[in-house]
Design a protein around this motif. Structure first.
Motif, PDB file in Angstrom:
ATOM      1  N   VAL B 194     -10.901   0.170 -22.330  1.00 30.45           N
ATOM      2  CA  VAL B 194     -10.975   1.633 -22.221  1.00 30.45           C
ATOM      3  C   VAL B 194      -9.757   2.166 -21.472  1.00 30.45           C
ATOM      4  O   VAL B 194      -9.143   3.152 -21.883  1.00 30.45           O
ATOM      5  CB  VAL B 194     -12.288   2.055 -21.524  1.00 30.45           C
ATOM      6  CG1 VAL B 194     -12.283   3.553 -21.233  1.00 30.45           C
ATOM      7  CG2 VAL B 194     -13.478   1.702 -22.399  1.00 30.45           C
ATOM      8  N   LEU B 195      -9.383   1.480 -20.399  1.00 23.93           N
ATOM      9  CA  LEU B 195      -8.219   1.924 -19.633  1.00 23.93           C
ATOM     10  C   LEU B 195      -6.952   1.869 -20.474  1.00 23.93           C
ATOM     11  O   LEU B 195      -6.089   2.744 -20.375  1.00 23.93           O
ATOM     12  CB  LEU B 195      -8.050   1.060 -18.379  1.00 23.93           C
ATOM     13  CG  LEU B 195      -9.113   1.271 -17.294  1.00 23.93           C
ATOM     14  CD1 LEU B 195      -8.803   0.400 -16.082  1.00 23.93           C
ATOM     15  CD2 LEU B 195      -9.213   2.725 -16.881  1.00 23.93           C
ATOM     16  N   ASP B 196      -6.865   0.855 -21.345  1.00 28.72           N
ATOM     17  CA  ASP B 196      -5.679   0.761 -22.211  1.00 28.72           C
ATOM     18  C   ASP B 196      -5.559   1.989 -23.102  1.00 28.72           C
ATOM     19  O   ASP B 196      -4.466   2.525 -23.290  1.00 28.72           O
ATOM     20  CB  ASP B 196      -5.761  -0.513 -23.077  1.00 28.72           C
ATOM     21  CG  ASP B 196      -5.419  -1.753 -22.262  1.00 28.72           C
ATOM     22  OD1 ASP B 196      -4.869  -1.582 -21.152  1.00 28.72           O
ATOM     23  OD2 ASP B 196      -5.718  -2.873 -22.728  1.00 28.72           O
ATOM     24  N   VAL B 197      -6.704   2.417 -23.646  1.00 24.97           N
ATOM     25  CA  VAL B 197      -6.682   3.615 -24.490  1.00 24.97           C
ATOM     26  C   VAL B 197      -6.247   4.821 -23.671  1.00 24.97           C
ATOM     27  O   VAL B 197      -5.444   5.642 -24.115  1.00 24.97           O
ATOM     28  CB  VAL B 197      -8.082   3.857 -25.114  1.00 24.97           C
ATOM     29  CG1 VAL B 197      -8.123   5.218 -25.788  1.00 24.97           C
ATOM     30  CG2 VAL B 197      -8.425   2.768 -26.105  1.00 24.97           C
ATOM     31  N   MET B 198      -6.753   4.900 -22.425  1.00 23.88           N
ATOM     32  CA  MET B 198      -6.395   6.043 -21.576  1.00 23.88           C
ATOM     33  C   MET B 198      -4.921   6.025 -21.209  1.00 23.88           C
ATOM     34  O   MET B 198      -4.274   7.074 -21.144  1.00 23.88           O
ATOM     35  CB  MET B 198      -7.266   6.043 -20.314  1.00 23.88           C
ATOM     36  CG  MET B 198      -8.727   6.399 -20.604  1.00 23.88           C
ATOM     37  SD  MET B 198      -9.799   6.101 -19.194  1.00 23.88           S
ATOM     38  CE  MET B 198      -9.207   7.345 -18.056  1.00 23.88           C
ATOM     39  N   LYS B 199      -4.398   4.814 -20.984  1.00 23.64           N
ATOM     40  CA  LYS B 199      -2.964   4.709 -20.645  1.00 23.64           C
ATOM     41  C   LYS B 199      -2.125   5.170 -21.823  1.00 23.64           C
ATOM     42  O   LYS B 199      -1.145   5.898 -21.654  1.00 23.64           O
ATOM     43  CB  LYS B 199      -2.610   3.259 -20.294  1.00 23.64           C
ATOM     44  CG  LYS B 199      -3.095   2.842 -18.913  1.00 23.64           C
ATOM     45  CD  LYS B 199      -2.788   1.362 -18.679  1.00 23.64           C
ATOM     46  CE  LYS B 199      -3.566   0.863 -17.487  1.00 23.64           C
ATOM     47  NZ  LYS B 199      -3.548  -0.619 -17.436  1.00 23.64           N
ATOM     48  N   GLU B 200      -2.533   4.746 -23.010  1.00 26.68           N
ATOM     49  CA  GLU B 200      -1.788   5.135 -24.216  1.00 26.68           C
ATOM     50  C   GLU B 200      -1.790   6.655 -24.344  1.00 26.68           C
ATOM     51  O   GLU B 200      -0.780   7.282 -24.657  1.00 26.68           O
ATOM     52  CB  GLU B 200      -2.430   4.472 -25.438  1.00 26.68           C
ATOM     53  CG  GLU B 200      -1.656   4.657 -26.742  1.00 26.68           C
ATOM     54  CD  GLU B 200      -2.115   5.874 -27.509  1.00 26.68           C
ATOM     55  OE1 GLU B 200      -1.259   6.546 -28.105  1.00 26.68           O
ATOM     56  OE2 GLU B 200      -3.327   6.180 -27.511  1.00 26.68           O
ATOM     57  N   LEU B 201      -2.950   7.244 -24.044  1.00 27.88           N
ATOM     58  CA  LEU B 201      -3.108   8.696 -24.134  1.00 27.88           C
ATOM     59  C   LEU B 201      -2.186   9.392 -23.129  1.00 27.88           C
ATOM     60  O   LEU B 201      -1.529  10.388 -23.449  1.00 27.88           O
ATOM     61  CB  LEU B 201      -4.568   9.033 -23.838  1.00 27.88           C
ATOM     62  CG  LEU B 201      -5.105  10.343 -24.367  1.00 27.88           C
ATOM     63  CD1 LEU B 201      -4.926  10.404 -25.865  1.00 27.88           C
ATOM     64  CD2 LEU B 201      -6.590  10.450 -24.013  1.00 27.88           C
ATOM     65  N   ALA B 202      -2.127   8.836 -21.917  1.00 32.89           N
ATOM     66  CA  ALA B 202      -1.279   9.426 -20.876  1.00 32.89           C
ATOM     67  C   ALA B 202       0.181   9.370 -21.298  1.00 32.89           C
ATOM     68  O   ALA B 202       0.930  10.328 -21.129  1.00 32.89           O
ATOM     69  CB  ALA B 202      -1.488   8.687 -19.559  1.00 32.89           C
ATOM     70  N   ARG B 203       0.561   8.258 -21.882  1.00 35.45           N
ATOM     71  CA  ARG B 203       1.962   8.106 -22.320  1.00 35.45           C
ATOM     72  C   ARG B 203       2.316   9.092 -23.417  1.00 35.45           C
ATOM     73  O   ARG B 203       3.460   9.505 -23.551  1.00 35.45           O
ATOM     74  CB  ARG B 203       2.210   6.674 -22.802  1.00 35.45           C
ATOM     75  CG  ARG B 203       2.456   5.699 -21.670  1.00 35.45           C
ATOM     76  CD  ARG B 203       3.040   4.397 -22.203  1.00 35.45           C
ATOM     77  NE  ARG B 203       2.065   3.639 -22.979  1.00 35.45           N
ATOM     78  CZ  ARG B 203       1.213   2.780 -22.440  1.00 35.45           C
ATOM     79  NH1 ARG B 203       1.196   2.580 -21.131  1.00 35.45           N
ATOM     80  NH2 ARG B 203       0.381   2.121 -23.191  1.00 35.45           N
ATOM     81  N   SER B 204       1.305   9.468 -24.212  1.00 35.38           N
ATOM     82  CA  SER B 204       1.575  10.384 -25.327  1.00 35.38           C
ATOM     83  C   SER B 204       1.755  11.820 -24.852  1.00 35.38           C
ATOM     84  O   SER B 204       2.014  12.713 -25.642  1.00 35.38           O
ATOM     85  CB  SER B 204       0.451  10.316 -26.351  1.00 35.38           C
ATOM     86  OG  SER B 204      -0.674  11.016 -25.866  1.00 35.38           O
ATOM     87  N   GLY B 205       1.591  12.048 -23.526  1.00 38.71           N
ATOM     88  CA  GLY B 205       1.876  13.376 -23.001  1.00 38.71           C
ATOM     89  C   GLY B 205       0.671  14.277 -22.863  1.00 38.71           C
ATOM     90  O   GLY B 205       0.801  15.475 -22.653  1.00 38.71           O
ATOM     91  N   MET B 206      -0.536  13.703 -22.979  1.00 36.44           N
ATOM     92  CA  MET B 206      -1.757  14.492 -22.836  1.00 36.44           C
ATOM     93  C   MET B 206      -1.960  14.898 -21.375  1.00 36.44           C
ATOM     94  O   MET B 206      -1.684  14.125 -20.461  1.00 36.44           O
ATOM     95  CB  MET B 206      -2.954  13.651 -23.316  1.00 36.44           C
ATOM     96  CG  MET B 206      -4.310  14.267 -23.120  1.00 36.44           C
ATOM     97  SD  MET B 206      -4.601  15.698 -24.160  1.00 36.44           S
ATOM     98  CE  MET B 206      -4.906  14.950 -25.752  1.00 36.44           C
ATOM     99  N   THR B 207      -2.408  16.130 -21.173  1.00 38.91           N
ATOM    100  CA  THR B 207      -2.803  16.552 -19.836  1.00 38.91           C
ATOM    101  C   THR B 207      -4.150  15.909 -19.539  1.00 38.91           C
ATOM    102  O   THR B 207      -5.083  16.059 -20.313  1.00 38.91           O
ATOM    103  CB  THR B 207      -2.963  18.079 -19.781  1.00 38.91           C
ATOM    104  OG1 THR B 207      -1.816  18.677 -20.340  1.00 38.91           O
ATOM    105  CG2 THR B 207      -3.192  18.549 -18.358  1.00 38.91           C
TER     106      THR B 207
END
Lengths: 399, 259
Positions: B194-207
């Motif tokens: 789950v954290l990996d998905v969240m990290k990917e999301l953060a890298r994509s520029g999501m607030t």
């Protein structure tokens, strides 16, 4: 590491055999102590005595001609013989829908159609049914088969079958009542099993949506709606059904303006519906309360509005959870229709009363009541059986 | 790419200068209990904010006020220019902008995974069904479980369910993602997926606003960390400032208990 795992897997052994033969089973469950052995013998003796007495009576002593002679009365009462084809047409409509649904949905509908088929076959084979009846029964069986084939091979859309069911209800009522096109049949000759089923089906079908609305109303934040629903539910639940029937028969005409009369049977149907709605509402409320708050929050977070949340998220889960109670309520309503005999309608039980007081069949009340009880049981059991089937099929993939 | 843009200045870290969430003087009571005390916080577009704090500190309550799941009694919340009021229209507008992931996943158990994800796009965004399904399958691909589309939530592991919940929130194409302890109900071996998905999301520029206890995640991904205690913000800073040079006694105490 993976090698170790393989060793562990290889060490698995089969579970010990638990299947036992009849003798071992009996030894374990019936004769495992002196006390149990004695109880087993006593219970068997009592059981044997009861079964012997019941079957002895059913097969040898009982004179079933009281049923066979009055069979038409039990089924449709005094409905005019010249118009009987209309009852058959109504039944044919129903049969077709069962066949279609069996072919389309399989599962529960298939089994219910199976029960219907068995009932038809028994009547077809029975010696007491007349020639024209047998022709109609054969028609039913072919229509059932035809419906199945159509449903199986041609009807792709679920919607089509559901629309069919919706249309079949007015069609059946048209056949029974006439709606001015066919000669009108006064409701005082709507008797027997037909009347029982009409009242029960009407009350169950109509009370279901009303019950849902009342339950939603009771959980509403608008005080007017909320307190109206609470008042309605609590008032109705505080009154016995028989009282509601009496009020519908005696009081309602007093309140209606002169000249306006509502038909006897319709009044009873409405009374039964109002009564069942209150109970349905409480059942649905129980279902609504079983839905965790997280479901509401998740729906809100996605942006669904309250109506969408209710219809897509909350109700489907709530109704699923209360299928057993809904069916229980329906069975109770179906059996409670027998109370209409007290307010002058002649349902299945009403016919039984009049048949047993016919001088020709004096002293045959046992046969009459056993038959009536059996008919009630077959229908009620079919309902509870399908409820269990539906629960099982919905249980897959749930939670 | 997004990571390289992340600056390490003191104070509110700006990824872009556009402020997307503004909370001013938030006060909330449960009965007589004062659970949020004058909370002021603003978040810029693209920023990843992690909210830490002991249990009962009000951090979950705070994140749930942002999309109106918890009403506030005092203060002002503004999301992307829309004020959060009691008007249902504003609340619905804000919920379209924000996706939320819950501790208990809260998937709809009577629908397949695909239907769970498609529900919002079809009924809230009024997308055609085919388009919604295409989006849903893309998102399942993105969170790494495309093969589970036709199963029911009950047939999935906790980690998989939470990834579906993230996909469901993303399907609304939100500007902001709120995570309310997304890994707290998971078995340890499922937290990473789950954290990996969240990290990917953060890298994509999501607030992103994340309430979490995952310190490793906070240190690695957060632009800014906020420490809640007793219903108020105790300390704010970059991960380096907060973990390595905590200023406040309560922060030191919290970190000493958790690290």
């Amino acid at each position: 590491m993976s090698v170790d795992l393989k060793i562990i897997e290889a060490k698995q052994i089969a579970p010990p055999k638990t299947s036992t033969n009849a003798w071992e089973w009996a030894k374990k469950n019936l004769f495992n102590s002196w006390l149990n052995t004695i109880l087993t013998f006593i219970a068997s003796a009592v059981l044997f005595q009861i079964i012997y007495a019941v079957f002895g009576w059913v097969l040898t002593e009982a004179q079933w001609d009281v049923i066979t002679e009055n069979y038409k009365l039990f089924m449709v009462g005094q409905y005019p013989v010249a118009q009987l084809w209309r009852m058959w047409a109504a039944l044919t409509t129903l049969t077709l829908m069962f066949g279609l649904s069996a072919g389309r949905f399989k599962g529960t509908m298939l089994r219910l159609s199976g029960i219907l088929l068995i009932v038809y076959l028994i009547h077809l084979g029975a010696p007491f049914t007349s020639g024209s009846t047998k022709i109609w029964l054969a028609t039913q069986i072919s229509i059932l088969a035809l419906g199945y084939l159509i449903g199986h091979y041609f009807v792709r859309a679920k919607r089509f079958t559901l629309i069919g069911w919706a249309l079949s209800i007015p069609l059946i009522l048209f056949f029974i009542q006439g709606f001015g096109i066919l000669p009108a049949i006064r409701t005082n000759v709507w008797n027997g099993l037909m009347l029982t089923l009409l009242i029960a089906v009407f009350a169950i079908l109509v009370s279901f949506p009303i019950g849902i609305l009342l339950a939603l109303g009771r959980t509403s934040h608008l005080p007017v709606i909320k307190y109206f629903c609470i008042a309605y539910i609590e008032l109705i639940r505080g009154i016995p059904l028989i009282t509601i029937f009496f009020m519908a028969q005696v009081l309602l005409p007093l309140f209606l303006p002169t000249g306006l009369t509502i038909d006897n049977v319709i009044r009873v149907m409405l009374g039964a519906t109002l009564f069942t709605s209150a109970y349905m509402a409480e059942n649905v409320r129980g279902g609504l309360q079983s839905i965790p708050n997280g479901q509401y929050e998740a729906a809100k977070a996605i942006g669904l509005n309250p109506v969408q949340t209710t219809f897509f998220i909350i109700l489907p889960q709530a109704l699923r959870a209360i299928i057993p109670t809904i069916v229980g309520q329906s069975i109770a309503m179906f059996k409670d229709t027998s109370l209409v005999a007290i307010v002058g309608l002649v349902d299945l039980l009403g016919i039984a009363q009049s048949v047993k007081s016919n001088p020709e069949f004096l002293g045959r009340h046992m046969e009459v009541y056993v038959f009536v009880a059996f008919v009630y049981w077959v229908i009620a059991y079919s309902m509870s059986y399908s409820s269990r089937r539906i629960e099982k099929s919905l249980g897959i993939g749930e939670r | 790419m997004a990571q390289t843009q992340r600056s390490i200045e003191v104070g509110p870290v700006t990824k872009t200068d556009k402020m997307i969430i503004k909370c001013e003087g938030i006060n909330k009571w449960y009965g007589d209990m004062h659970v949020l005390k004058d909370v002021n916080l603003s978040i810029n577009k693209g920023e990843v904010l992690v909210i830490l704090g002991p249990s009962g500190s009000g951090k979950s309550t705070f994140i749930r006020t942002i999309n109106g799941l918890e009403p506030i009694q005092q203060g002002h919340i503004e999301i992307d220019g829309v004020s959060l009021t009691h008007d249902l229209k504003d609340i619905e507008a804000i919920r379209k902008e924000t996706g939320m992931v819950f501790q208990q996943f809260n998937l709809f158990p009577h629908m397949t995974i695909l239907k769970n994800i498609m529900l919002g796009p079809i009924w809230v965004k009024k997308k055609p069904k085919a388009e919604a399904e295409k989006l849903a399958r893309e998102l399942l691909d993105r969170v790494g479980i495309p093969e589970q589309a036709d199963k029911y939530p009950g047939q999935l592991s906790g980690g998989q369910q939470q990834r579906v919940a993230i996909a469901r929130a993303l399907a609304m194409q939100p500007e902001i993602m709120l995570f309310d302890e997304p890994t707290s109900a998971l078995d340890p071996e499922m937290i990473k997926e789950v954290l990996d998905v969240m990290k990917e999301l953060a890298r994509s520029g999501m607030t992103m606003l994340c309430v979490t206890h995952e310190m490793g995640f906070a240190r690695e991904v957060a632009d800014r960390i906020v420490l809640f205690d007793g219903g108020e913000i105790v300390e704010t800073g970059t991960p380096e400032q907060l973990f390595d040079h905590p200023q406040h006694e309560r922060t030191k105490l919290f970190l000493s208990q958790i690290l």
